[in-house]
Design an enzyme around this catalytic site. Structure first.
Site, PDB file in Angstrom:
ATOM      1  CG  HIS A  82      95.027 -55.424  57.481  1.00 32.63           C
ATOM      2  ND1 HIS A  82      95.871 -55.163  58.541  1.00 32.63           N
ATOM      3  CD2 HIS A  82      95.241 -56.726  57.137  1.00 32.63           C
ATOM      4  CE1 HIS A  82      96.555 -56.256  58.830  1.00 32.63           C
ATOM      5  NE2 HIS A  82      96.192 -57.217  57.996  1.00 32.63           N
ATOM      6  CG  ASP A 107      95.034 -61.582  61.578  1.00 31.72           C
ATOM      7  OD1 ASP A 107      94.153 -62.151  60.914  1.00 31.72           O
ATOM      8  OD2 ASP A 107      96.136 -61.255  61.096  1.00 31.72           O
ATOM      9  CG  ASP A 126      96.535 -64.576  59.848  1.00 30.33           C
ATOM     10  OD1 ASP A 126      96.237 -64.523  61.055  1.00 30.33           O
ATOM     11  OD2 ASP A 126      96.481 -63.579  59.099  1.00 30.33           O
TER      12      ASP A 126
END
Length: 479
Positions: free
Chosen positions: A258, A295, A382
């Site tokens: 990110h 992800d 995740d």
């Protein structure tokens, strides 16, 4: 930056304050002689009472930095009867041991040939224990929980000998390495902010995550980026020795995908995988880099860094509508990079079926057309059904499938050169078991997913929406 965070562009630049620890030359030689005598006793010649000329064959040279560095390697004899610990301190010296930026890193082999030929997995851990905020999901318990699982499931060097090698005490990335992706104003601003973090204990550096920093965040983030660079060096070196090089895994935090070129975001400080991609191009001449990001959240920072670059193909699967709201299916790159960004947002509830279809119909065909020189993977765990921060329902078996399939893809397309980078994953149980099963996939051993996954936790996947998303992506990219 978010309110209350650092406005890095307004801070004055300053040189890096990161310090390195070195033994004295004489102490290093005494220590090494003791190691050889106590742990391994081959008939090696000792020149002038010193072993340094031969030692160079057992040193790990960090080609990403003019300073050489230390590596501790764990391996075993062929009979696997006793674990040996190799410890080597490589020092810059007047016979040319130091490596310049222009030197081909393959000339400074990271490990002896026999180590690289035997190894199946090379990994680094950077747990960033000082970078921690109580009750924050991105905590300093994440990497230790993985390490514990590897030990418990007998996947560590202690149990696997020369098949699995961990690098320890590797060099951090240099500021120049980071600056190939991030602005220097951000890098120097974050470094200067460490004094504020030291005074206050913890500061907010970006509000959407929220992304925090402690007094050790800058140094520990450089180290995590350095882990990826170390593994790129070693995997590339191994690919020159045989047809099946080991796979690399950077078990590091804070995560990176990110972090945008101008600053931190979403728990991420530096773009570890983006830094490694630029390094692979710059240092090893691996022009075409493919980045696969599975992800649950879109890797917006990685995407931003390469959005107009035709030589880096960024492919992200992520949950539709999840943080940070980027990664729309029609975002395909711009300028010269048009067509080298592929986003596949998956509907909530997508799981193993979705990813198997996505791999077969989108990921593999994209890679086969792009023909990468190396594959790097943003491995976020995740998307697991037990993870608290999203709504997909991957299982341990899904991650095993992805690891096995990507490994085969790298073998077919780029000489097996492939490095994974830990991103998200906030349920410690599902994170650690899924990474362990990733290791088993790397070793071509059966999955243990049945021991970890309870089918009762799963519900029916939205197959119609999944098929629609995949068909739309295929149409946009002419797959």
């Amino acid at each position: 930056m978010g309110a209350g965070g650092i406005t890095c562009g307004s801070l004055v630049s300053s040189p890096s304050g990161f310090t390195r620890e070195f033994f004295s030359f004489d102490h290093s030689i005494i220590f090494l002689q003791w190691v050889m005598e106590k742990l391994w006793a081959p008939s090696l010649p000792i020149l002038g009472g010193r072993m340094f000329p031969l030692l160079r064959h057992y040193c790990v040279f960090g080609s990403h930095n003019p300073l050489t560095w230390r590596s501790i390697l764990q391996t075993s004899e062929r009979k696997q009867s006793e674990i040996r610990i190799w410890s080597a301190q490589c020092l810059a010296n007047d016979d040319g041991a130091s490596v310049s930026e222009k030197t081909n890193a393959l000339n400074n082999l990271a490990l002896p040939d026999n180590f690289l030929l035997d190894a199946r997995i090379l990994y680094c851990t950077s747990p960033a224990l000082g970078h921690n905020k109580e009750a924050h999901p991105e905590s300093n318990k994440r990497v230790p929980s993985i390490v514990d699982a590897l030990e418990k499931l007998e996947l560590s060097p202690k149990h696997r000998g020369s098949q699995v090698i961990e690098f320890q005490n590797f060099n951090p990335a240099s500021v120049d390495d980071i600056a190939r992706v991030h602005s220097r104003s951000y890098i120097t601003g974050l470094e200067k902010a460490m004094s504020k973090a030291s005074d206050e204990g913890l500061i907010l550096i970006e509000g959407t995550g929220p992304t925090y920093a402690t007094e050790t965040t800058f140094q520990e983030s450089l180290l995590s980026a350095g882990a990826g660079i170390t593994l790129v060096d070693s995997v590339v070196a191994a690919s020159k020795l045989g047809p099946i090089p080991p796979l690399g895994f950077a078990l590091v935090r804070p995560p990176g995908h990110h972090a945008v070129p101008q600053g931190p975001m979403g728990f991420c400080v530096f773009g570890n995988i983006a830094v490694a991609a630029r390094y692979a191009q710059h240092q090893h001449g691996l022009k075409r880099v493919m980045i696969i990001d599975f992800d649950v959240h879109h890797g917006n920072g990685t995407s931003d860094a390469f959005y107009d670059d035709p030589d880096i193909f960024f492919l992200s699967t992520h949950q539709l509508g999840s943080y940070p709201g980027t990664g729309k299916i029609n975002e395909v790159g711009q300028g010269d990079g048009e067509g080298t960004t592929l986003n596949l947002p998956l509907p909530g509830g997508a799981g193993d079926y979705a990813m198997r279809c996505a791999f077969d119909e989108v990921i593999a065909p994209s890679a086969q057309r792009f023909k990468p020189d190396i594959i790097l993977v943003s491995a976020g765990y995740d998307a697991h059904a037990l993870d608290p921060l999203a709504g997909l329902q991957f299982t341990t078996g899904t991650f095993y499938m992805l690891a096995s399939s990507i490994k085969q893809l790298a073998k077919e397309l780029c000489g097996g050169r492939c490095v994974f980078f830990l991103e998200g994953g906030y349920n410690l149980q599902s994170l650690s078991s899924s990474v362990a099963d990733t290791f088993r996939a790397f070793l071509d051993e059966p999955s243990l997913a049945a021991q970890f996954d309870d089918p009762a936790m799963l519900f029916e996947e939205p197959t119609r929406k999944i098929k629609e998303a995949i068909e739309k992506a295929k149409g946009i990219h002419s797959l």
